[in-house]
Write a protein that holds these residues in place. Structure first.
Motif, PDB file in Angstrom:
ATOM      1  N   THR A  73       0.846  -1.193   0.000  1.00  0.00           N
ATOM      2  CA  THR A  73       0.000   0.000   0.000  1.00  0.00           C
ATOM      3  C   THR A  73       0.879   1.240   0.000  1.00  0.00           C
ATOM      4  OG1 THR A  73      -0.140   0.369   2.404  1.00  0.00           O
ATOM      5  CG2 THR A  73      -1.610  -1.304   1.458  1.00  0.00           C
ATOM      6  N   CYS A 123       4.730 -10.262  -2.468  1.00  0.00           N
ATOM      7  CA  CYS A 123       4.534  -8.955  -3.099  1.00  0.00           C
ATOM      8  C   CYS A 123       5.887  -8.277  -3.247  1.00  0.00           C
ATOM      9  CB  CYS A 123       3.565  -8.070  -2.310  1.00  0.00           C
ATOM     10  SG  CYS A 123       4.249  -7.319  -0.827  1.00  0.00           S
ATOM     11  N   ASP A 148     -11.959  -2.838 -10.660  1.00  0.00           N
ATOM     12  CA  ASP A 148     -11.947  -1.396 -10.888  1.00  0.00           C
ATOM     13  C   ASP A 148     -12.385  -0.729  -9.591  1.00  0.00           C
ATOM     14  OD1 ASP A 148     -14.861  -1.404 -10.832  1.00  0.00           O
ATOM     15  OD2 ASP A 148     -14.805  -2.102 -12.908  1.00  0.00           O
ATOM     16  N   SER A 149     -12.652   0.553  -9.633  1.00  0.00           N
ATOM     17  CA  SER A 149     -12.975   1.293  -8.410  1.00  0.00           C
ATOM     18  C   SER A 149     -14.271   0.833  -7.762  1.00  0.00           C
ATOM     19  CB  SER A 149     -13.081   2.796  -8.718  1.00  0.00           C
ATOM     20  OG  SER A 149     -11.852   3.309  -9.183  1.00  0.00           O
ATOM     21  N   ALA A 177      -6.776  -7.271  -0.223  1.00  0.00           N
ATOM     22  CA  ALA A 177      -6.519  -6.621  -1.506  1.00  0.00           C
ATOM     23  C   ALA A 177      -6.476  -5.121  -1.276  1.00  0.00           C
ATOM     24  CB  ALA A 177      -7.593  -6.983  -2.533  1.00  0.00           C
ATOM     25  N   HIS A 178      -5.682  -4.421  -2.079  1.00  0.00           N
ATOM     26  CA  HIS A 178      -5.588  -2.972  -1.931  1.00  0.00           C
ATOM     27  C   HIS A 178      -5.478  -2.327  -3.310  1.00  0.00           C
ATOM     28  CE1 HIS A 178      -4.600   0.866   0.019  1.00  0.00           C
ATOM     29  NE2 HIS A 178      -3.775   1.051  -1.004  1.00  0.00           N
ATOM     30  N   ALA A 179      -6.221  -1.243  -3.514  1.00  0.00           N
ATOM     31  CA  ALA A 179      -6.148  -0.461  -4.744  1.00  0.00           C
ATOM     32  C   ALA A 179      -6.894   0.842  -4.542  1.00  0.00           C
ATOM     33  CB  ALA A 179      -6.746  -1.240  -5.927  1.00  0.00           C
ATOM     34  N   ARG A 180      -6.392   1.904  -5.139  1.00  0.00           N
ATOM     35  CA  ARG A 180      -7.076   3.200  -5.159  1.00  0.00           C
ATOM     36  C   ARG A 180      -7.465   3.680  -3.763  1.00  0.00           C
ATOM     37  NH1 ARG A 180      -8.696  -0.137  -9.209  1.00  0.00           N
ATOM     38  NH2 ARG A 180      -8.399   0.577 -11.350  1.00  0.00           N
ATOM     39  N   THR A 185      -8.800  -0.784   0.977  1.00  0.00           N
ATOM     40  CA  THR A 185      -8.301  -2.087   1.405  1.00  0.00           C
ATOM     41  C   THR A 185      -9.499  -2.984   1.685  1.00  0.00           C
ATOM     42  OG1 THR A 185      -6.313  -1.153   2.407  1.00  0.00           O
ATOM     43  CG2 THR A 185      -6.959  -3.354   3.126  1.00  0.00           C
ATOM     44  N   THR A 227      -9.324  -9.346  -5.274  1.00  0.00           N
ATOM     45  CA  THR A 227      -8.613  -8.346  -6.073  1.00  0.00           C
ATOM     46  C   THR A 227      -9.625  -7.355  -6.626  1.00  0.00           C
ATOM     47  OG1 THR A 227      -6.899  -8.036  -7.762  1.00  0.00           O
ATOM     48  CG2 THR A 227      -8.708  -9.512  -8.325  1.00  0.00           C
ATOM     49  N   PHE A 228      -9.211  -6.091  -6.753  1.00  0.00           N
ATOM     50  CA  PHE A 228     -10.084  -5.066  -7.312  1.00  0.00           C
ATOM     51  C   PHE A 228     -10.024  -5.117  -8.833  1.00  0.00           C
ATOM     52  CE2 PHE A 228      -9.458  -3.343  -3.060  1.00  0.00           C
ATOM     53  CZ  PHE A 228     -10.724  -2.859  -2.758  1.00  0.00           C
TER      54      PHE A 228
END
Length: 364
Positions: free
Chosen positions: A52, A336, A132-133, A87-90, A93, A129-130
């Protein structure tokens, strides 16, 4: 004709009834890459490494941990159940809590939870897992056991796993694919195509989200694939529970013995894959696992192993890092990148190791 063919396969020991195991060769040639890696941090039941903006997240049973680049750890939160996936994105978490469903912290959908009926349908989350947003992809390992019951699911030869799409705006769940033999990892490709590792069938699948068309892209693996993490140059890191074992393959085909073993023998002593070995004298052992002149033979069969494979964007293996039969970095379920290095969580070894320069092109 198919029934006759299956009968012949069973009689001749071929096809699905073969007990042979592919060898670790080529890009998977054994080495000591994980065993010789430098320690990063000690962590009981280390799992679910995610990078992150504020550091590396990892899970330790029901604890969510954060690590700085130098290995300094802090506990962020404790949950009522085990953390089974991260999972982490944008700035968001997503966490899967055993028996509690999915919860999102931070970002656009802070506080969103998949609970109630959704949580009951997602009772064995193994990977997140992401896409998209607004969309989270969820791998549900089994419909009959929790995530901690992976060994029972394998030995029962279950095929009740599934992949789901969770709309974070309204909490709606949509089934993408079911009938899977423990989907343990999931990764996006930048298009409608995703990769899913199907552990008990020893392969990685490509699934089209628009049509649900499914195609094997990596088959006949000598080990049980776990999570998939993004790598440099659009590739992937594929982690593994353990390597396959001829005796386990044989037991999976001996219905009477297998049924009695599951019913009468404590799980810790099953002849089944494990995340760690050499902890108890009552563990099952084969002749090649015995030391001679205080030396464990390089061909020793093992129940636990450490293996991380670097694949290209089409899931073709390029190189690998190992912890062999007599090693301690076993049960490598998550990895990772951290700068030019690769962090690998060894659940069986209760530690995180750093493979220096692996993310800058080093080959095992």
């Amino acid at each position: 004709m198919s029934g006759l063919s299956q009968l012949l396969d069973r009689f001749l020991g071929r096809g699905e009834w073969a007990v042979t195991v592919p060898t670790l060769d080529g890009p998977l040639l054994p080495n000591q890459g994980l065993e010789e890696a430098e320690p990063f941090a000690g962590l009981a039941e280390a799992d679910n490494l995610v990078r992150t903006e504020k550091g590396i997240l990892a899970s330790s049973a029901n604890r969510l941990m954060r690590f700085s680049a130098d290995g300094h750890a802090e506990t962020l939160q404790e949950f009522p159940g085990e953390i089974t996936a991260l999972a982490h994105a944008r700035g968001m978490t997503a966490m899967a809590i055993d028996g509690k469903g999915v919860v999102v912290h931070g970002g656009l959908h802070d506080g969103r939870e998949a609970t109630g009926e959704e949580a009951r349908r997602l009772s064995c989350i193994t990977a997140l897992t992401f896409l998209d947003s607004n969309t989270l992809l969820v791998a549900n390992g089994s419909a009959s056991v929790p995530a901690s019951g992976w060994r029972r699911d394998l030995m029962q030869k279950s095929v009740s796993g599934s992949v789901w799409r969770l709309d974070l705006k309204n909490g709606r769940l949509e089934l993408v694919r079911d009938g899977l033999a423990w989907p343990a990892g999931i990764a996006t490709t930048g298009s409608n195509r995703i990769y899913v590792s199907e552990a008990w069938r020893h392969r990685v699948l490509a699934i089209d989200l628009a049509t649900t068309a499914t195609l094997p892209v990596l088959e006949h693996l000598p080990a049980y694939p776990a999570r998939i993490a993004p790598a440099f140059n659009a590739g992937y890191w594929l982690t593994f529970y353990s390597v396959r074992n001829q005796l386990v393959e044989f037991i999976l085909r001996e219905e009477t013995y297998r049924t009695r073993m599951l019913a009468e023998v404590p799980e810790a002593y099953w002849m089944a894959p494990s995340l760690g070995s050499w902890r108890d004298y009552r563990e099952p052992m084969q002749g090649s696992q015995l030391k001679q002149m205080n030396v464990l033979k390089p061909y020793a069969v093992t129940r636990s192993y450490g293996l991380v494979v670097l694949c290209d964007q089409n899931m073709k293996p390029l190189s690998s890092f190992h912890s062999r039969a007599d090693g301690k970095v076993h049960g490598t379920l998550s990895a990772c990148e951290l700068g030019d290095d690769l962090l690998v969580a060894s659940r069986g070894g209760s530690r995180i190791v750093r493979v220096a320069s692996a993310a800058s092109g080093k080959r095992g």
